[in-house]
Motif scaffolding. Sequence first.
Motif, short mmCIF file in Angstrom:
data_model
loop_
_atom_site.label_atom_id
_atom_site.label_comp_id
_atom_site.label_asym_id
_atom_site.label_seq_id
_atom_site.Cartn_x
_atom_site.Cartn_y
_atom_site.Cartn_z
N TYR A 33 -2.81 9.49 16.85
CA TYR A 33 -2.17 10.80 16.97
C TYR A 33 -1.05 10.98 15.95
O TYR A 33 -0.70 12.11 15.60
N PHE A 34 -0.49 9.86 15.48
CA PHE A 34 0.58 9.90 14.49
C PHE A 34 0.31 8.85 13.40
O PHE A 34 1.01 7.85 13.30
N PRO A 35 -0.73 9.08 12.59
CA PRO A 35 -1.09 8.10 11.57
C PRO A 35 -0.17 8.18 10.35
O PRO A 35 0.50 9.20 10.12
N VAL A 36 -0.14 7.12 9.57
CA VAL A 36 0.63 7.07 8.32
C VAL A 36 -0.28 6.50 7.24
O VAL A 36 -1.34 5.93 7.51
N GLN A 39 -2.47 2.35 -6.04
CA GLN A 39 -3.59 2.19 -6.96
C GLN A 39 -4.71 3.19 -6.66
O GLN A 39 -5.88 2.85 -6.63
N ASN A 40 -4.29 4.45 -6.41
CA ASN A 40 -5.22 5.54 -6.12
C ASN A 40 -6.04 5.31 -4.85
O ASN A 40 -7.11 5.88 -4.69
N LYS A 41 -5.54 4.46 -3.97
CA LYS A 41 -6.19 4.22 -2.69
C LYS A 41 -5.28 4.71 -1.57
O LYS A 41 -4.07 4.50 -1.61
N VAL A 42 -5.88 5.36 -0.59
CA VAL A 42 -5.14 5.81 0.59
C VAL A 42 -5.43 4.82 1.71
O VAL A 42 -6.55 4.75 2.23
N ILE A 43 -4.41 4.03 2.07
CA ILE A 43 -4.55 3.02 3.12
C ILE A 43 -3.92 3.57 4.39
O ILE A 43 -2.69 3.69 4.48
N ILE A 44 -4.75 3.92 5.35
CA ILE A 44 -4.28 4.58 6.57
C ILE A 44 -4.08 3.57 7.69
O ILE A 44 -4.89 2.67 7.89
N HIS A 45 -3.00 3.75 8.40
CA HIS A 45 -2.71 2.96 9.62
C HIS A 45 -2.53 3.95 10.76
O HIS A 45 -1.88 4.97 10.59
#
Length: 314
Positions: free
Chosen positions: A216-219, A224-230
């Motif tokens: 519900y509240f990801p970051v 290096q042009n990568k989106v690392i989502i947690h």
Amino acid sequence: KQIKMAINVDQVYKTVLLIINKEQRGYLTPNEFNKLATQVQLDVLDNYFETLNQQIRVPQNESEYGNRYKSVQEKLDAFKKIGDCTYNAPAGTNPAFFTLPTSSGAASGTQLISTVTNQITYPLTSITQSQVEDSTVVVTYQGLAYTNFTISGGIFSLTAGSLPTGAANNIVITLYPQDFYKLGTVLYKDDRVVQPIQRNELALLNMSPISKPVEYFPVYLFEQNKVIIHPQTISDSVKASYIKKPANPSWNFDSSSGYYVWDPATSVNFELDATEQVNVIIQILLYAGIVIKDPTIVQAAASEIAQEAQNERN
């Protein structure tokens, strides 16, 4: 390539030549012009971001045409895109990540080739080598994807024996520009903004079950042009808004008559708003003065640019 309210590349080139040649100061070749035009277009686009940063800190007037913040946003509208991000599973110690959209999806050029029996090489005519190098190339034969080809030096080449040679066949080359330029907002399931953070912030967030990222509240980390989502449980439904890179302007020509004749079919206009034409010409003249080693052009253009910058700050 025709774009609504774009700046005509032929008008700009001829104006630049007129100013340079007025006193026999030198000559700017089409190849030199195309390189300078590409650089200037990116300079103008990058300056929009700095202008927004400046204008957001000062009061704006409410006049219909004099609001600078609103004006720049409108000029950026043509470059604002949104696209799906592609999920990449974790590998070893590397976390899962999303790759950003590389193309806004609009074809930048196509060419139809009617093959000739036993001929395997064909010149590019309605597209250019520079467009090819900045694009994802899709080639189809009888409606199906075709991969047995190379494109180099403005020549499309078939792999020998890869097509029937008994009759003519139609091959379609379509270009999709790799035009991602600047990241805007990352969205999850269309309605949740994924917040950008730094790596040290992630460590602090993970220290507490209260602040730890959840769906519900990801970051996300952008590295290096990568989106690392947690949290890393998110594996789909991610989109990103972004500013697309404009197509490289190109003044292309036919020289079969012994001199340069503008070819509008293969030329590429500037994608900037038409109100930027004077600015583009002045900045190209600045670079052109360096190319042809004429300090008077450099000084005059630099003075105009400095005056315009001063006006914008006032």
